[in-house]
Design a protein around this motif. Structure first.
Motif, PDB file in Angstrom:
ATOM      1  N   PRO A  33       0.823  -1.209   0.000  1.00  0.00           N
ATOM      2  CA  PRO A  33       0.000   0.000   0.000  1.00  0.00           C
ATOM      3  C   PRO A  33       0.859   1.262   0.000  1.00  0.00           C
ATOM      4  O   PRO A  33       1.992   1.248   0.469  1.00  0.00           O
ATOM      5  N   THR A  34       0.319   2.312  -0.562  1.00  0.00           N
ATOM      6  CA  THR A  34       0.991   3.618  -0.605  1.00  0.00           C
ATOM      7  C   THR A  34       0.050   4.648   0.027  1.00  0.00           C
ATOM      8  O   THR A  34      -1.100   4.348   0.335  1.00  0.00           O
ATOM      9  N   ASP A  35       0.541   5.858   0.175  1.00  0.00           N
ATOM     10  CA  ASP A  35      -0.328   6.924   0.705  1.00  0.00           C
ATOM     11  C   ASP A  35      -1.559   7.105  -0.180  1.00  0.00           C
ATOM     12  O   ASP A  35      -2.659   7.337   0.316  1.00  0.00           O
ATOM     13  N   TYR A  36      -1.377   6.981  -1.502  1.00  0.00           N
ATOM     14  CA  TYR A  36      -2.514   7.131  -2.406  1.00  0.00           C
ATOM     15  C   TYR A  36      -3.501   5.974  -2.258  1.00  0.00           C
ATOM     16  O   TYR A  36      -4.715   6.183  -2.222  1.00  0.00           O
ATOM     17  N   SER A  37      -3.009   4.744  -2.173  1.00  0.00           N
ATOM     18  CA  SER A  37      -3.950   3.620  -2.015  1.00  0.00           C
ATOM     19  C   SER A  37      -4.660   3.716  -0.670  1.00  0.00           C
ATOM     20  O   SER A  37      -5.833   3.353  -0.556  1.00  0.00           O
ATOM     21  N   ARG A  38      -3.974   4.219   0.348  1.00  0.00           N
ATOM     22  CA  ARG A  38      -4.617   4.414   1.657  1.00  0.00           C
ATOM     23  C   ARG A  38      -5.726   5.469   1.585  1.00  0.00           C
ATOM     24  O   ARG A  38      -6.718   5.380   2.303  1.00  0.00           O
ATOM     25  N   PHE A  39      -5.557   6.472   0.716  1.00  0.00           N
ATOM     26  CA  PHE A  39      -6.617   7.458   0.508  1.00  0.00           C
ATOM     27  C   PHE A  39      -7.909   6.748   0.096  1.00  0.00           C
ATOM     28  O   PHE A  39      -8.978   6.995   0.652  1.00  0.00           O
ATOM     29  N   PHE A  40      -7.821   5.841  -0.890  1.00  0.00           N
ATOM     30  CA  PHE A  40      -8.991   5.092  -1.351  1.00  0.00           C
ATOM     31  C   PHE A  40      -9.486   4.129  -0.266  1.00  0.00           C
ATOM     32  O   PHE A  40     -10.685   4.035  -0.007  1.00  0.00           O
ATOM     33  N   LYS A  41      -8.585   3.390   0.374  1.00  0.00           N
ATOM     34  CA  LYS A  41      -8.945   2.367   1.359  1.00  0.00           C
ATOM     35  C   LYS A  41      -9.611   2.984   2.588  1.00  0.00           C
ATOM     36  O   LYS A  41     -10.553   2.423   3.131  1.00  0.00           O
ATOM     37  N   ASN A  42      -9.134   4.154   3.026  1.00  0.00           N
ATOM     38  CA  ASN A  42      -9.741   4.814   4.187  1.00  0.00           C
ATOM     39  C   ASN A  42     -11.188   5.221   3.914  1.00  0.00           C
ATOM     40  O   ASN A  42     -12.005   5.257   4.826  1.00  0.00           O
ATOM     41  N   ARG A  43     -11.507   5.519   2.672  1.00  0.00           N
ATOM     42  CA  ARG A  43     -12.854   5.958   2.324  1.00  0.00           C
ATOM     43  C   ARG A  43     -13.763   4.798   1.929  1.00  0.00           C
ATOM     44  O   ARG A  43     -14.969   4.871   2.124  1.00  0.00           O
ATOM     45  N   CYS A  44     -13.184   3.761   1.375  1.00  0.00           N
ATOM     46  CA  CYS A  44     -13.953   2.581   0.952  1.00  0.00           C
ATOM     47  C   CYS A  44     -13.203   1.325   1.392  1.00  0.00           C
ATOM     48  O   CYS A  44     -12.504   0.693   0.589  1.00  0.00           O
ATOM     49  N   PRO A  45     -13.319   0.943   2.665  1.00  0.00           N
ATOM     50  CA  PRO A  45     -12.518  -0.156   3.219  1.00  0.00           C
ATOM     51  C   PRO A  45     -12.730  -1.512   2.548  1.00  0.00           C
ATOM     52  O   PRO A  45     -11.837  -2.356   2.586  1.00  0.00           O
ATOM     53  N   ASP A  46     -13.888  -1.742   1.921  1.00  0.00           N
ATOM     54  CA  ASP A  46     -14.150  -3.025   1.274  1.00  0.00           C
ATOM     55  C   ASP A  46     -13.644  -3.095  -0.161  1.00  0.00           C
ATOM     56  O   ASP A  46     -13.683  -4.164  -0.773  1.00  0.00           O
ATOM     57  N   ALA A  47     -13.215  -1.987  -0.727  1.00  0.00           N
ATOM     58  CA  ALA A  47     -12.827  -1.957  -2.142  1.00  0.00           C
ATOM     59  C   ALA A  47     -11.331  -2.180  -2.323  1.00  0.00           C
ATOM     60  O   ALA A  47     -10.525  -1.828  -1.466  1.00  0.00           O
TER      61      ALA A  47
END
Length: 159
Positions: free
Chosen positions: A119-133
């Motif tokens: 994971p990167t800071d950018y992927s964490r941006f998405f994961k923090n907002r949509c944890p199931d995706a």
């Protein structure tokens, strides 16, 4: 239409352009749409007689989505309804959506071409907002869901 809606301009019968997810100007897409696009992915009747399904943001995000089983006693649905477009980092912004970093930077760190990435800071941006995706290509453990084969599903865009 608002920023979370697909915008389509009809050019003729069976043809048109979408602001996000465009398929080369044809309305009946037979390939991959142009990023950014939220994906509903599924593989039916697979290993151990299971269906596998997910929501993927690996190609970015354009519309919120709900992907839920509706039968067979399977009740664990998945959703991605955060305001990703409105909160998208400046480097990833695109008209009508939010690009995944691989689309923008095209480096192994973000695209996982070598098979080893995290994971990167950018992927964490998405994961923090949509944890199931899915937020990056190797995000299997928290992003793939199963139901018994024969389950019916409902996919809702912009729930």
């Amino acid at each position: 239409m608002g920023p979370n809606r697909l915008q389509l301009r009809r050019v003729g019968s069976g043809r048109g352009r979408c602001q996000t997810g465009d398929c080369g100007g044809v309305l009946r897409c037979t390939g991959y749409g142009q990023p950014p696009n939220t994906l509903a992915e599924y593989a039916l009747r697979q290993f151990n007689n299971l269906d596998f399904f997910d929501i993927s943001l690996v190609d970015g995000f354009n519309v919120p989505m709900d992907f839920s089983p509706t039968s067979n006693g399977c009740t664990r649905g998945i959703r991605c309804t955060a305001d990703i477009n409105g909160q998208c980092p400046a480097q990833l912004r695109a008209p009508g959506g939010c690009n995944n970093p691989c689309t923008v930077f095209k480096t192994d760190q973000y695209c996982c071409n070598s098979g080893s990435c995290g994971p990167t800071d950018y992927s964490r941006f998405f994961k923090n907002r949509c944890p199931d995706a899915y937020s990056y290509p190797k995000d299997d453990k928290t992003s793939t869901f199963t139901c018994p084969s024969g389950t019916n599903y409902k996919v809702v865009f912009c729930p």
